[in-house]
Motif scaffolding. Structure first.
Motif, PDB file in Angstrom:
ATOM      1  N   ARG A   2     -15.241   7.403   6.829  1.00  0.00           N
ATOM      2  CA  ARG A   2     -14.241   6.392   6.551  1.00  0.00           C
ATOM      3  C   ARG A   2     -13.808   5.687   7.822  1.00  0.00           C
ATOM      4  NH1 ARG A   2     -10.319   9.502   2.375  1.00  0.00           N
ATOM      5  NH2 ARG A   2      -9.703   7.430   1.778  1.00  0.00           N
ATOM      6  N   ILE A   4     -10.870   4.939   9.107  1.00  0.00           N
ATOM      7  CA  ILE A   4      -9.820   5.575   9.910  1.00  0.00           C
ATOM      8  C   ILE A   4     -10.398   6.726  10.716  1.00  0.00           C
ATOM      9  CG2 ILE A   4      -7.671   6.899   9.780  1.00  0.00           C
ATOM     10  CD1 ILE A   4      -6.873   5.076   7.455  1.00  0.00           C
ATOM     11  N   ASP A   5     -11.289   7.508  10.127  1.00  0.00           N
ATOM     12  CA  ASP A   5     -11.917   8.612  10.857  1.00  0.00           C
ATOM     13  C   ASP A   5     -12.751   8.094  12.024  1.00  0.00           C
ATOM     14  OD1 ASP A   5     -10.825  10.495   9.082  1.00  0.00           O
ATOM     15  OD2 ASP A   5     -12.467  10.182   7.672  1.00  0.00           O
ATOM     16  N   ILE A  14      -4.967  12.853  12.413  1.00  0.00           N
ATOM     17  CA  ILE A  14      -4.371  12.309  11.194  1.00  0.00           C
ATOM     18  C   ILE A  14      -3.284  13.261  10.726  1.00  0.00           C
ATOM     19  CG2 ILE A  14      -4.789  11.741   8.781  1.00  0.00           C
ATOM     20  CD1 ILE A  14      -7.600  10.878   9.592  1.00  0.00           C
ATOM     21  N   ARG A  17      -2.643  11.295   4.966  1.00  0.00           N
ATOM     22  CA  ARG A  17      -3.527  10.281   4.425  1.00  0.00           C
ATOM     23  C   ARG A  17      -2.987   9.910   3.053  1.00  0.00           C
ATOM     24  NH1 ARG A  17      -8.761   8.868   5.708  1.00  0.00           N
ATOM     25  NH2 ARG A  17      -9.037  10.648   7.078  1.00  0.00           N
ATOM     26  N   LYS A  19      -3.063   8.197  -0.758  1.00  0.00           N
ATOM     27  CA  LYS A  19      -4.069   8.095  -1.815  1.00  0.00           C
ATOM     28  C   LYS A  19      -3.464   7.367  -3.008  1.00  0.00           C
ATOM     29  CE  LYS A  19      -3.359  12.327  -4.362  1.00  0.00           C
ATOM     30  NZ  LYS A  19      -4.036  13.383  -5.053  1.00  0.00           N
ATOM     31  N   ASP A  56      -7.967   2.277   2.414  1.00  0.00           N
ATOM     32  CA  ASP A  56      -7.737   3.538   3.123  1.00  0.00           C
ATOM     33  C   ASP A  56      -6.465   3.379   3.940  1.00  0.00           C
ATOM     34  OD1 ASP A  56      -8.341   6.106   3.904  1.00  0.00           O
ATOM     35  OD2 ASP A  56      -9.817   5.515   5.408  1.00  0.00           O
ATOM     36  N   ALA A  58      -3.418   5.691   6.327  1.00  0.00           N
ATOM     37  CA  ALA A  58      -3.083   6.991   6.912  1.00  0.00           C
ATOM     38  C   ALA A  58      -2.071   6.815   8.034  1.00  0.00           C
ATOM     39  CB  ALA A  58      -4.334   7.676   7.451  1.00  0.00           C
ATOM     40  N   THR A  60      -1.391   8.574  11.794  1.00  0.00           N
ATOM     41  CA  THR A  60      -1.872   9.487  12.822  1.00  0.00           C
ATOM     42  C   THR A  60      -0.706   9.772  13.764  1.00  0.00           C
ATOM     43  OG1 THR A  60      -2.569   7.830  14.445  1.00  0.00           O
ATOM     44  CG2 THR A  60      -4.139   8.382  12.696  1.00  0.00           C
ATOM     45  N   GLU A  77      -2.779  -2.303  11.721  1.00  0.00           N
ATOM     46  CA  GLU A  77      -2.487  -1.109  12.499  1.00  0.00           C
ATOM     47  C   GLU A  77      -1.220  -1.372  13.301  1.00  0.00           C
ATOM     48  OE1 GLU A  77      -5.825   0.184  14.798  1.00  0.00           O
ATOM     49  OE2 GLU A  77      -7.207  -0.118  13.137  1.00  0.00           O
ATOM     50  N   PHE A 123       4.574  10.387   2.576  1.00  0.00           N
ATOM     51  CA  PHE A 123       3.960   9.465   3.534  1.00  0.00           C
ATOM     52  C   PHE A 123       5.021   8.927   4.493  1.00  0.00           C
ATOM     53  CE2 PHE A 123       1.804   5.529   4.843  1.00  0.00           C
ATOM     54  CZ  PHE A 123       0.532   6.015   5.105  1.00  0.00           C
TER      55      PHE A 123
END
Length: 188
Positions: A2, A4-5, A14, A17, A19, A56, A58, A60, A77, A123
């Protein structure tokens, strides 16, 4: 892998994440089954599935990230240090079914509006935890920092104008009217 990874910096991990809520997947399947007889249901299902599979988001320990799109990728971001506020938007139905929208505002005009997500409170909590871990400081853009410094100088000049000044000092320094910023000048 993905997005972000792939985009993690060395030492970046992370924390949470996001969903999509299960209700949205159930809705996509229901439209496929109910409208699947008509070709429209297939298109609606495929469109919703692509959107949910290619989005996606997330948190971090350094950034808040939202990536949307498959062929046309759009990313938002925001550095955790730049986050000024996190708000949550949940209707009564969203609270019942456990989903909501998180809105993150940063310094300047930075704003990330996340799509509906499952467990939005968790989140938001992860974003706040990341802010605390980075020291809780808000890092301003260069223009914002310069404007605040000018306002502080203006406030000091305004305070000095009200103090009695010796005639000798007054003759040496030409007096000028301090610039003012609405809302930043101290009131007496």
């Amino acid at each position: 892998m993905r997005y972000i990874d792939e985009s993690l910096a060395p030492g970046e991990t992370i924390i949470a994440r996001g969903k999509w809520p299960t209700l949205f997947w159930v809705g996509a399947w229901a439209e496929l089954l109910l409208l699947g007889i008509i070709i429209v249901g297939v298109f609606i299902f495929v469109g919703m599935a692509i959107k949910m599979l290619t989005t996606d988001f997330a948190v971090t320990n350094r950034r808040v990230i939202l990536k949307e799109g498959w062929l046309n990728r759009k990313t938002h971001e925001l550095a955790v240090e730049s986050v000024e506020g996190v708000s949550l938007d949940q209707s009564i139905w969203a609270r019942i079914f456990g989903y909501g929208r998180v809105v993150v505002t940063g310094t300047g005009e930075a704003r990330i509006l996340f799509p509906p997500m499952a467990r939005p409170v968790d989140f938001r909590r992860a974003i706040e935890a990341a802010r605390v871990d980075c020291g809780g400081e808000v890092h301003l853009a260069h223009d914002d920092r310069a404007a605040l410094e000018r306002a502080a100088v203006a406030n000091e000049d305004a305070a000095n104008v009200n103090e009695p000044v010796a005639e000798e000092e007054e003759a040496e320094k030409p007096r000028r009217r301090p610039p003012s910023f609405i809302g930043l000048r101290s009131r007496r």
